[in-house]
Design a protein around this motif. Structure first.
Motif, PDB file in Angstrom:
ATOM      1  N   ALA A   1     -19.956   9.877 -39.213  1.00 33.53           N
ATOM      2  CA  ALA A   1     -18.513   9.678 -40.706  1.00 33.53           C
ATOM      3  C   ALA A   1     -17.627  10.389 -40.646  1.00 33.53           C
ATOM      4  N   LYS A   2     -18.557  12.144 -40.100  1.00 34.20           N
ATOM      5  CA  LYS A   2     -16.664  13.162 -39.941  1.00 34.20           C
ATOM      6  C   LYS A   2     -15.674  12.899 -38.775  1.00 34.20           C
ATOM      7  N   SER A   3     -16.515  11.510 -37.385  1.00 34.39           N
ATOM      8  CA  SER A   3     -15.303  11.097 -36.210  1.00 34.39           C
ATOM      9  C   SER A   3     -14.121  10.610 -36.782  1.00 34.39           C
ATOM     10  N   ALA A   4     -15.440   9.617 -38.152  1.00 35.05           N
ATOM     11  CA  ALA A   4     -14.543   8.426 -38.378  1.00 35.05           C
ATOM     12  C   ALA A   4     -12.882   8.978 -38.542  1.00 35.05           C
ATOM     13  N   PRO A   5     -11.599   8.049 -38.680  1.00 34.78           N
ATOM     14  CA  PRO A   5     -10.573   7.904 -39.520  1.00 34.78           C
ATOM     15  C   PRO A   5     -10.679   8.891 -41.064  1.00 34.78           C
ATOM     16  N   GLY A   6      -9.368   9.509 -41.308  1.00 35.30           N
ATOM     17  CA  GLY A   6      -9.675  10.440 -42.408  1.00 35.30           C
ATOM     18  C   GLY A   6      -9.403   9.456 -43.586  1.00 35.30           C
ATOM     19  N   ALA A   7     -10.188   9.787 -44.926  1.00 37.09           N
ATOM     20  CA  ALA A   7     -10.154   8.717 -45.129  1.00 37.09           C
ATOM     21  C   ALA A   7     -10.641   8.675 -47.100  1.00 37.09           C
ATOM     22  N   GLU A   8     -10.052   8.446 -47.909  1.00 37.83           N
ATOM     23  CA  GLU A   8     -11.423   9.038 -49.351  1.00 37.83           C
ATOM     24  C   GLU A   8     -12.643   7.955 -49.688  1.00 37.83           C
ATOM     25  N   THR A   9     -12.367   6.758 -48.691  1.00 42.08           N
ATOM     26  CA  THR A   9     -13.673   6.159 -48.401  1.00 42.08           C
ATOM     27  C   THR A   9     -14.406   5.744 -46.566  1.00 42.08           C
TER      28      THR A   9
ATOM     29  N   GLN B   1     -16.627  14.687 -49.952  1.00 42.42           N
ATOM     30  CA  GLN B   1     -15.866  14.472 -48.790  1.00 42.42           C
ATOM     31  C   GLN B   1     -15.376  12.820 -48.430  1.00 42.42           C
ATOM     32  N   TRP B   2     -16.007  11.887 -48.884  1.00 41.47           N
ATOM     33  CA  TRP B   2     -15.217  10.945 -48.968  1.00 41.47           C
ATOM     34  C   TRP B   2     -15.147  10.211 -50.706  1.00 41.47           C
ATOM     35  N   PRO B   3     -14.649  11.328 -51.271  1.00 47.97           N
ATOM     36  CA  PRO B   3     -15.418  10.109 -53.606  1.00 47.97           C
ATOM     37  C   PRO B   3     -15.133   8.703 -53.319  1.00 47.97           C
ATOM     38  N   LEU B   4     -13.978   7.939 -52.455  1.00 47.75           N
ATOM     39  CA  LEU B   4     -14.376   6.467 -54.165  1.00 47.75           C
ATOM     40  C   LEU B   4     -15.293   5.642 -52.370  1.00 47.75           C
ATOM     41  N   THR B   5     -15.747   5.766 -51.242  1.00 46.12           N
ATOM     42  CA  THR B   5     -17.063   5.387 -51.682  1.00 46.12           C
ATOM     43  C   THR B   5     -18.150   5.363 -52.049  1.00 46.12           C
ATOM     44  N   CYS B   6     -18.438   3.887 -51.873  1.00 42.06           N
ATOM     45  CA  CYS B   6     -19.350   2.894 -53.229  1.00 42.06           C
ATOM     46  C   CYS B   6     -20.495   3.367 -52.597  1.00 42.06           C
ATOM     47  N   VAL B   7     -21.359   3.877 -53.557  1.00 45.04           N
ATOM     48  CA  VAL B   7     -23.143   4.441 -52.550  1.00 45.04           C
ATOM     49  C   VAL B   7     -24.303   3.407 -53.572  1.00 45.04           C
TER      50      VAL B   7
END
Length: 221
Positions: free
Chosen positions: A46-54, A80-86
């Motif tokens: 996740a930390k290596s993924a492109p910067g985004a809110e999801t 860190q990624w507030p719009l990610t649906c979990v």
């Protein structure tokens, strides 16, 4: 052609992880499925993924994992990624765990022992445009609030909602998506979203599950 739908599964149970991937592939809900055996492995990716809110369209996350457990990982993801649906995955349907997951920002709560049809139904709703919260979470959330908060809590001044906003919350508590709530109330999807933002501000919450939980606790619905 639209962007590919991406599902992430984080679970230390190899057999369950692989069976869930097989189920999802057969249902054709996602074009891309990524598997991670634990929270550390997932966070490194996740930390290596492109910067985004999801990070993706949906994360299915085991609640009970070694080292960093699902609740700790959930909180880290939502910061860190507030719009990610979990959606949380668990064997047990414990009220305290449900409330802890909701407090941490979980958008859904799935029982590993559910039949494949139920799992697909709840996960399918998460992929629909404007989904509020999973039917599985709705059912367990209502039971958890009734058990853990048997007496109504006094309404704080900020919890004053309009009749329309209460109707929208009630629709979400029934497992309806934003689109379904809009159709049922004969209003636009944008109007529902406007009310949702007002509801979040009034109840001081950050997601639909938290809004429904608080509304239930305050006996607003």
């Amino acid at each position: 052609m639209g962007q590919e739908r991406h599902l992430i599964i984080v679970d230390d149970d190899t057999a369950f992880r692989e069976s869930l991937r097989t189920l999802m592939r057969a249902a054709h809900l996602f074009e891309r499925i990524s598997l991670f055996a634990d929270a550390d492995q997932f966070m490194r990716w996740a930390k290596s993924a492109p910067g985004a809110e999801t990070l993706c369209d949906l994360v299915l996350m085991d609640l009970n994992m070694p080292r960093m457990n699902g609740l700790e990982l959930l909180r880290a993801v939502k910061v860190q990624w507030p719009l990610t649906c979990v959606f949380m995955l668990t064997i047990y349907d414990e009220p305290a765990q449900v409330m802890a997951a909701v407090s941490g920002g979980a958008d859904g709560y799935l029982l590993k022992g559910s039949d494949p049809e139920t799992l697909l139904q709840d996960i399918s709703q998460a992929t629909r445009h404007g989904a509020g919260l999973s039917p599985g979470l709705t059912r367990t959330l209502i039971d958890a609030v009734r058990l853990l908060s048997p007496q109504p809590v006094a309404h704080p001044p900020s919890a004053t909602l309009s009749a329309r906003q209460v109707e929208i919350l009630r629709a979400l508590s029934e497992g309806q998506s934003y689109q379904e709530a809009a159709q049922g109330l004969n209003i636009s999807l944008d109007t529902v979203r406007w009310h949702i933002r007002k509801i979040y501000a009034a109840l001081e919450v950050q997601c639909a599950a938290q809004a429904v939980a608080k509304a239930l606790t305050l006996r607003l619905i």
